[in-house]
Design an enzyme around this catalytic site. Structure first.
Site, PDB file in Angstrom:
ATOM      1  N   GLN A 102      22.105  69.556  96.969  1.00  0.00           N
ATOM      2  CA  GLN A 102      22.198  70.637  96.522  1.00  0.00           C
ATOM      3  C   GLN A 102      23.874  71.642  97.127  1.00  0.00           C
ATOM      4  O   GLN A 102      24.018  72.231  98.084  1.00  0.00           O
ATOM      5  CB  GLN A 102      22.104  71.877  95.833  1.00  0.00           C
ATOM      6  CG  GLN A 102      21.974  71.775  94.436  1.00  0.00           C
ATOM      7  CD  GLN A 102      20.489  72.178  94.093  1.00  0.00           C
ATOM      8  OE1 GLN A 102      21.198  73.823  93.107  1.00  0.00           O
ATOM      9  NE2 GLN A 102      19.236  72.423  93.926  1.00  0.00           N
ATOM     10  N   ASP A 175      27.389  54.725  95.549  1.00  0.00           N
ATOM     11  CA  ASP A 175      28.655  55.519  95.105  1.00  0.00           C
ATOM     12  C   ASP A 175      29.087  55.355  96.247  1.00  0.00           C
ATOM     13  O   ASP A 175      28.931  55.486  97.617  1.00  0.00           O
ATOM     14  CB  ASP A 175      27.777  57.265  94.794  1.00  0.00           C
ATOM     15  CG  ASP A 175      26.446  57.668  95.366  1.00  0.00           C
ATOM     16  OD1 ASP A 175      27.220  57.313  96.275  1.00  0.00           O
ATOM     17  OD2 ASP A 175      25.570  58.247  95.433  1.00  0.00           O
ATOM     18  N   LYS A 198      30.880  55.966  91.038  1.00  0.00           N
ATOM     19  CA  LYS A 198      30.562  56.209  90.345  1.00  0.00           C
ATOM     20  C   LYS A 198      30.408  57.423  89.399  1.00  0.00           C
ATOM     21  O   LYS A 198      31.111  58.542  90.645  1.00  0.00           O
ATOM     22  CB  LYS A 198      28.421  56.580  90.284  1.00  0.00           C
ATOM     23  CG  LYS A 198      27.383  56.968  89.679  1.00  0.00           C
ATOM     24  CD  LYS A 198      26.270  57.057  90.679  1.00  0.00           C
ATOM     25  CE  LYS A 198      26.015  58.274  90.957  1.00  0.00           C
ATOM     26  NZ  LYS A 198      24.518  58.522  92.493  1.00  0.00           N
ATOM     27  N   ARG A 200      28.911  60.717  87.068  1.00  0.00           N
ATOM     28  CA  ARG A 200      27.120  60.798  86.950  1.00  0.00           C
ATOM     29  C   ARG A 200      27.227  61.461  85.486  1.00  0.00           C
ATOM     30  O   ARG A 200      28.528  62.771  85.493  1.00  0.00           O
ATOM     31  CB  ARG A 200      26.616  61.314  87.799  1.00  0.00           C
ATOM     32  CG  ARG A 200      25.169  61.919  87.279  1.00  0.00           C
ATOM     33  CD  ARG A 200      24.425  63.047  88.728  1.00  0.00           C
ATOM     34  NE  ARG A 200      23.553  61.878  89.468  1.00  0.00           N
ATOM     35  CZ  ARG A 200      22.545  61.265  89.074  1.00  0.00           C
ATOM     36  NH1 ARG A 200      22.132  60.973  88.492  1.00  0.00           N
ATOM     37  NH2 ARG A 200      22.197  60.787  90.100  1.00  0.00           N
ATOM     38  N   ASP A 223      21.057  53.532  99.730  1.00  0.00           N
ATOM     39  CA  ASP A 223      20.997  54.320  99.126  1.00  0.00           C
ATOM     40  C   ASP A 223      19.709  55.595 100.131  1.00  0.00           C
ATOM     41  O   ASP A 223      19.318  55.385 100.480  1.00  0.00           O
ATOM     42  CB  ASP A 223      20.901  54.157  98.032  1.00  0.00           C
ATOM     43  CG  ASP A 223      22.226  56.052  96.992  1.00  0.00           C
ATOM     44  OD1 ASP A 223      22.408  56.650  98.213  1.00  0.00           O
ATOM     45  OD2 ASP A 223      22.481  56.161  95.922  1.00  0.00           O
ATOM     46  N   THR A 231      20.435  55.599  89.403  1.00  0.00           N
ATOM     47  CA  THR A 231      22.138  55.034  90.543  1.00  0.00           C
ATOM     48  C   THR A 231      21.420  53.524  90.819  1.00  0.00           C
ATOM     49  O   THR A 231      22.258  52.998  89.874  1.00  0.00           O
ATOM     50  CB  THR A 231      21.829  56.121  91.988  1.00  0.00           C
ATOM     51  OG1 THR A 231      22.027  57.032  91.137  1.00  0.00           O
ATOM     52  CG2 THR A 231      22.835  56.051  91.941  1.00  0.00           C
TER      53      THR A 231
HETATM   54  C1  R5P Z   1      23.254  60.843  94.990  1.00  0.00           C
HETATM   55  O1  R5P Z   1      24.315  61.199  96.049  1.00  0.00           O
HETATM   56  C2  R5P Z   1      22.606  60.066  95.756  1.00  0.00           C
HETATM   57  O2  R5P Z   1      22.628  59.578  97.358  1.00  0.00           O
HETATM   58  C3  R5P Z   1      21.278  59.305  95.499  1.00  0.00           C
HETATM   59  O3  R5P Z   1      22.240  57.988  94.764  1.00  0.00           O
HETATM   60  C4  R5P Z   1      20.797  59.832  94.245  1.00  0.00           C
HETATM   61  O4  R5P Z   1      20.473  60.541  94.553  1.00  0.00           O
HETATM   62  C5  R5P Z   1      20.337  59.076  93.122  1.00  0.00           C
HETATM   63  O5  R5P Z   1      19.537  59.421  92.485  1.00  0.00           O
HETATM   64  P1  R5P Z   1      18.656  58.974  91.312  1.00  0.00           P
HETATM   65  O6  R5P Z   1      18.014  58.056  91.487  1.00  0.00           O
HETATM   66  O7  R5P Z   1      18.688  59.962  90.060  1.00  0.00           O
HETATM   67  O8  R5P Z   1      20.263  58.131  90.187  1.00  0.00           O
END
Ligand code: R5P
Length: 306
Positions: A102, A175, A198, A200, A223, A231
């Site tokens: 955030q 993303d 991506k 969400r 990531d 993701t």
């Molecule tokens: C997003 O901005 C982050 O870089 C990750 O892609 C994200 O936090 C992954 O979250 P989740 O595993 O819940 O998709």
């Protein structure tokens, strides 16, 4: 005032990640600093530093993941106790910086928790922060103290080369936010970059579009965080639909909440490489696909340099 002549730094740990703390002190060849961490009957945290820290440099490790509110407050209370015991400088090691996602006001009524927590840490008495793969590089600017921002991509790349049997791969950003660490990984591994756009839909579901070509290529998805694993699993699925060969993911922070491990196990990913920036415990034993690399040397080397 007594002058403590002992210049050896002391290393303390909160309760979040004692396994990593032990690995780091083993590398440094120093004993862990003794601290009593307790809980009062009403749930408040009690801390007692059991070493003479007067005039000493002290390190405190705490990863603010899995139970972020508790670990954050515990860290702040440890720092307060160290400050009141006249530590010379207090360096916090926060391998995973909780609340980092955030980081902007993306809708009316939203907080900017990354800035709030940075303010709390900056004013708590910490003189420096060591952290690993912040969600966005510019978060460093949220702190009013020096930040040593460590990166894990070379550790993850070594493991990726092993898994691909030294075959070439393209590095895919799941993303647009992960493009920066993807570029770092691509540079380190001399690989090309492909990007996924991506969107969400909820905290559990995402839709994706591939910009680039992965057909007949090995893919390394990169990531910073794996939380629900939506993701990376959706990105792996998309790459497979676009005829990628083997798809491996390399992610720094393995939060892996809810049914993330089962999702990973039943996904088209052949492997997921994580670091131990977030405690591992035995959380990953249900998946044969997860490999963990340790950041202990990375942190210990940084301490040795400073
Ligand atoms: C997003 O901005 C982050 O870089 C990750 O892609 C994200 O936090 C992954 O979250 P989740 O595993 O819940 O998709």
């Amino acid at each position: 005032m007594a002058n403590n002549q002992n210049q050896t730094p002391l290393f303390f740990s909160g309760s979040s990640h004692t396994a990593l703390a032990q690995e780091i002190v083993d590398e440094l060849g120093i004993p862990p600093g003794r601290v009593a961490l307790t809980q009062f009957p009403d749930g408040e945290t009690g801390v007692e530093i059991l070493e003479d820290v007067r005039g000493r440099t002290v390190y405190v490790l705490q990863s603010t993941a899995l139970n972020p509110n508790f670990y954050l407050v515990e860290l702040l209370i440890i720092v307060d106790a160290l400050k009141r015991a006249s530590a010379k400088e207090i360096i916090a090691i926060v391998p995973y910086f909780g609340y980092c996602r955030q980081d902007r006001k993306d809708k009316p009524g939203a907080p900017i928790t990354a800035k709030l927590i940075a303010n709390m840490l900056s004013t708590s008495g910490i003189s420096q922060l060591i952290t690993v793969d912040l969600h966005a590089g510019q978060l460093e600017g949220f702190f009013e103290i020096p930040v040593d921002h460590l990166h894990c991509q070379s550790l993850l790349a070594k493991e990726a080369f092993k898994l691909f049997g030294n075959q070439p791969f393209v590095v895919v950003a799941p993303d647009l936010g992960s493009v920066k660490i993807v570029e770092k990984m691509a540079k380190l591994t001399s690989s090309d970059v492909v990007v996924i756009e991506k969107q969400r839909l909820s905290s559990e579901s995402v839709v994706m579009r591939l910009i680039g070509n992965v057909a007949n290529k090995n893919v390394l998805l990169v990531d910073d965080i794996c939380s629900t694993a939506s993701t990376i699993c959706a990105a792996a699925e998309l790459c497979k639909r676009e005829n990628a060969k083997q798809v491996v993911a390399a992610v720094t922070h393995g939060i892996c909440t809810g049914d993330a491990i089962q999702k990973i196990e039943s996904s088209t990913l052949s492997s997921l490489i994580l670091t131990n920036s977030v405690p591992v415990f035995n959380r990953f034993s249900a998946s044969s696909k997860i490999a963990v690399v340790s950041i202990a040397s990375l942190v210990a080397n940084t301490i040795k340099k400073t």
